[in-house]
Design a protein around this motif. Structure first.
Motif, PDB file in Angstrom:
ATOM      1  N   ASP A 113      -4.135   2.050 -11.297  1.00 22.75           N
ATOM      2  CA  ASP A 113      -5.258   2.522 -10.476  1.00 22.75           C
ATOM      3  C   ASP A 113      -4.795   3.577  -9.476  1.00 22.75           C
ATOM      4  OD1 ASP A 113      -7.036   0.833 -11.783  1.00 22.75           O
ATOM      5  OD2 ASP A 113      -6.998  -0.699 -10.196  1.00 22.75           O
ATOM      6  N   SER A 114      -3.630   3.358  -8.874  1.00 23.46           N
ATOM      7  CA  SER A 114      -3.104   4.311  -7.907  1.00 23.46           C
ATOM      8  C   SER A 114      -2.827   5.660  -8.564  1.00 23.46           C
ATOM      9  CB  SER A 114      -1.827   3.763  -7.268  1.00 23.46           C
ATOM     10  OG  SER A 114      -1.290   4.707  -6.372  1.00 23.46           O
ATOM     11  N   TRP A 115      -2.203   5.635  -9.732  1.00 22.55           N
ATOM     12  CA  TRP A 115      -1.911   6.874 -10.443  1.00 22.55           C
ATOM     13  C   TRP A 115      -3.199   7.547 -10.908  1.00 22.55           C
ATOM     14  CZ3 TRP A 115       0.779   6.947 -15.888  1.00 22.55           C
ATOM     15  CH2 TRP A 115       1.014   8.261 -16.284  1.00 22.55           C
ATOM     16  N   ASP A 116      -4.109   6.779 -11.499  1.00 27.79           N
ATOM     17  CA  ASP A 116      -5.349   7.343 -12.016  1.00 27.79           C
ATOM     18  C   ASP A 116      -6.182   7.984 -10.900  1.00 27.79           C
ATOM     19  OD1 ASP A 116      -7.077   7.681 -14.416  1.00 27.79           O
ATOM     20  OD2 ASP A 116      -8.472   6.466 -13.210  1.00 27.79           O
ATOM     21  N   ALA A 117      -6.089   7.456  -9.700  1.00 26.52           N
ATOM     22  CA  ALA A 117      -6.844   8.001  -8.568  1.00 26.52           C
ATOM     23  C   ALA A 117      -6.362   9.401  -8.176  1.00 26.52           C
ATOM     24  CB  ALA A 117      -6.748   7.065  -7.370  1.00 26.52           C
ATOM     25  N   LYS A 118      -5.183   9.776  -8.624  1.00 28.56           N
ATOM     26  CA  LYS A 118      -4.625  11.091  -8.285  1.00 28.56           C
ATOM     27  C   LYS A 118      -4.982  12.143  -9.329  1.00 28.56           C
ATOM     28  CE  LYS A 118      -2.408   8.780  -5.081  1.00 28.56           C
ATOM     29  NZ  LYS A 118      -2.951   7.450  -5.078  1.00 28.56           N
ATOM     30  N   LYS A 119      -5.760  11.755 -10.332  1.00 30.62           N
ATOM     31  CA  LYS A 119      -6.135  12.665 -11.424  1.00 30.62           C
ATOM     32  C   LYS A 119      -6.668  13.978 -10.851  1.00 30.62           C
ATOM     33  CE  LYS A 119      -7.583  10.792 -15.123  1.00 30.62           C
ATOM     34  NZ  LYS A 119      -8.320  10.005 -16.085  1.00 30.62           N
ATOM     35  N   GLY A 120      -6.168  15.073 -11.391  1.00 28.43           N
ATOM     36  CA  GLY A 120      -6.612  16.391 -10.944  1.00 28.43           C
ATOM     37  C   GLY A 120      -5.746  16.989  -9.853  1.00 28.43           C
ATOM     38  N   THR A 121      -4.864  16.210  -9.266  1.00 29.79           N
ATOM     39  CA  THR A 121      -3.967  16.715  -8.229  1.00 29.79           C
ATOM     40  C   THR A 121      -2.862  17.528  -8.899  1.00 29.79           C
ATOM     41  OG1 THR A 121      -4.384  14.749  -6.869  1.00 29.79           O
ATOM     42  CG2 THR A 121      -2.441  16.059  -6.312  1.00 29.79           C
ATOM     43  N   TYR A 147       3.733  13.165  -1.489  1.00 32.27           N
ATOM     44  CA  TYR A 147       4.813  12.180  -1.589  1.00 32.27           C
ATOM     45  C   TYR A 147       5.826  12.413  -0.463  1.00 32.27           C
ATOM     46  CZ  TYR A 147       8.514   9.398  -3.785  1.00 32.27           C
ATOM     47  OH  TYR A 147       9.482   8.466  -4.046  1.00 32.27           O
ATOM     48  N   ILE A 148       6.248  13.651  -0.286  1.00 29.95           N
ATOM     49  CA  ILE A 148       7.221  13.999   0.752  1.00 29.95           C
ATOM     50  C   ILE A 148       6.680  13.669   2.130  1.00 29.95           C
ATOM     51  CG2 ILE A 148       8.349  15.975   1.865  1.00 29.95           C
ATOM     52  CD1 ILE A 148       8.511  17.196  -1.049  1.00 29.95           C
ATOM     53  N   LYS A 149       5.414  13.983   2.354  1.00 27.36           N
ATOM     54  CA  LYS A 149       4.783  13.691   3.654  1.00 27.36           C
ATOM     55  C   LYS A 149       4.817  12.196   3.959  1.00 27.36           C
ATOM     56  CE  LYS A 149       0.132  14.199   5.084  1.00 27.36           C
ATOM     57  NZ  LYS A 149      -1.117  14.969   4.984  1.00 27.36           N
ATOM     58  N   LYS A 150       4.539  11.382   2.947  1.00 27.95           N
ATOM     59  CA  LYS A 150       4.547   9.928   3.140  1.00 27.95           C
ATOM     60  C   LYS A 150       5.962   9.417   3.400  1.00 27.95           C
ATOM     61  CE  LYS A 150       2.406   5.953   3.108  1.00 27.95           C
ATOM     62  NZ  LYS A 150       1.430   5.627   4.150  1.00 27.95           N
ATOM     63  N   VAL A 151       6.950   9.951   2.688  1.00 29.09           N
ATOM     64  CA  VAL A 151       8.341   9.550   2.920  1.00 29.09           C
ATOM     65  C   VAL A 151       8.748   9.901   4.352  1.00 29.09           C
ATOM     66  CG1 VAL A 151      10.752   9.949   2.275  1.00 29.09           C
ATOM     67  CG2 VAL A 151       9.016   9.662   0.499  1.00 29.09           C
ATOM     68  N   ASP A 152       8.393  11.088   4.799  1.00 26.06           N
ATOM     69  CA  ASP A 152       8.694  11.478   6.183  1.00 26.06           C
ATOM     70  C   ASP A 152       8.065  10.507   7.178  1.00 26.06           C
ATOM     71  OD1 ASP A 152      10.235  13.675   5.490  1.00 26.06           O
ATOM     72  OD2 ASP A 152       8.649  15.152   5.862  1.00 26.06           O
ATOM     73  N   GLU A 153       6.840  10.133   6.922  1.00 25.12           N
ATOM     74  CA  GLU A 153       6.116   9.194   7.796  1.00 25.12           C
ATOM     75  C   GLU A 153       6.796   7.823   7.820  1.00 25.12           C
ATOM     76  OE1 GLU A 153       2.052   6.891   6.977  1.00 25.12           O
ATOM     77  OE2 GLU A 153       1.775   9.064   7.117  1.00 25.12           O
ATOM     78  N   ASP A 182       0.835  -1.209   0.000  1.00 27.29           N
ATOM     79  CA  ASP A 182       0.000   0.000   0.000  1.00 27.29           C
ATOM     80  C   ASP A 182       0.869   1.259   0.000  1.00 27.29           C
ATOM     81  OD1 ASP A 182      -2.368  -1.430  -0.082  1.00 27.29           O
ATOM     82  OD2 ASP A 182      -2.733  -1.281   2.080  1.00 27.29           O
ATOM     83  N   ASP A 183       1.948   1.246   0.792  1.00 28.49           N
ATOM     84  CA  ASP A 183       2.871   2.382   0.807  1.00 28.49           C
ATOM     85  C   ASP A 183       3.483   2.592  -0.581  1.00 28.49           C
ATOM     86  OD1 ASP A 183       2.523   2.846   3.552  1.00 28.49           O
ATOM     87  OD2 ASP A 183       4.297   1.674   4.103  1.00 28.49           O
ATOM     88  N   LYS A 184       3.921   1.509  -1.191  1.00 28.90           N
ATOM     89  CA  LYS A 184       4.550   1.595  -2.506  1.00 28.90           C
ATOM     90  C   LYS A 184       3.577   2.121  -3.556  1.00 28.90           C
ATOM     91  CE  LYS A 184       7.797  -2.143  -1.590  1.00 28.90           C
ATOM     92  NZ  LYS A 184       8.162  -3.532  -1.919  1.00 28.90           N
ATOM     93  N   LEU A 185       2.335   1.657  -3.499  1.00 30.61           N
ATOM     94  CA  LEU A 185       1.329   2.127  -4.454  1.00 30.61           C
ATOM     95  C   LEU A 185       1.000   3.601  -4.233  1.00 30.61           C
ATOM     96  CD1 LEU A 185      -1.073  -0.941  -4.599  1.00 30.61           C
ATOM     97  CD2 LEU A 185       0.377  -0.073  -6.459  1.00 30.61           C
ATOM     98  N   PHE A 186       0.906   4.003  -2.988  1.00 28.67           N
ATOM     99  CA  PHE A 186       0.657   5.405  -2.649  1.00 28.67           C
ATOM    100  C   PHE A 186       1.763   6.274  -3.242  1.00 28.67           C
ATOM    101  CE2 PHE A 186       1.149   9.165  -0.057  1.00 28.67           C
ATOM    102  CZ  PHE A 186      -0.139   9.567   0.232  1.00 28.67           C
ATOM    103  N   LEU A 187       3.007   5.897  -2.974  1.00 25.70           N
ATOM    104  CA  LEU A 187       4.147   6.658  -3.479  1.00 25.70           C
ATOM    105  C   LEU A 187       4.194   6.655  -5.001  1.00 25.70           C
ATOM    106  CD1 LEU A 187       6.884   5.556  -0.937  1.00 25.70           C
ATOM    107  CD2 LEU A 187       5.830   7.821  -1.115  1.00 25.70           C
ATOM    108  N   TYR A 188       3.936   5.509  -5.609  1.00 26.42           N
ATOM    109  CA  TYR A 188       3.964   5.409  -7.068  1.00 26.42           C
ATOM    110  C   TYR A 188       2.976   6.384  -7.703  1.00 26.42           C
ATOM    111  CZ  TYR A 188       3.563   3.598 -11.791  1.00 26.42           C
ATOM    112  OH  TYR A 188       3.541   3.501 -13.163  1.00 26.42           O
ATOM    113  N   GLY A 189       1.753   6.384  -7.191  1.00 29.46           N
ATOM    114  CA  GLY A 189       0.726   7.253  -7.754  1.00 29.46           C
ATOM    115  C   GLY A 189       1.097   8.720  -7.678  1.00 29.46           C
TER     116      GLY A 189
END
Length: 91
Positions: free
Chosen positions: A58-66, A75-81, A23-30
């Protein structure tokens, strides 16, 4: 240091993260793809034996409009976490 510089540093640092769930990897990938390419511009992968590529799409497509900046910040926030770093305080 600018946002893009911090983003690049965070992207390098996460490569040495002690542990990352799928899940972390998919979040970061997107968010990485959204920050670097923008909205998803490809068709969803097909095929029965392609679940990893579908999940990434799916992970990338879910970020559409960002926006690019918002994608980099998430991305930075997740890496810090994940890594216990404080890249976010540099932006």
């Amino acid at each position: 240091m600018g946002l893009e510089d911090v983003f690049k540093e965070a992207a390098e640092r996460v490569k040495t993260a002690p542990s990352a769930t799928n899940d972390d990897k998919l979040f970061l990938y997107g968010f990485f793809k959204q920050a670097n390419v923008g909205d998803c511009n490809t068709s969803r992968p097909g095929g029965l034996f392609n679940p990893a590529e579908k999940a990434k799409w799916d992970s990338w497509d879910a970020k559409k409009g960002t926006s690019k900046d918002d994608a980099m910040k998430e991305y930075i926030k997740k890496v810090d976490e994940m890594c216990g770093t404080s890249f976010g305080s540099s932006i």
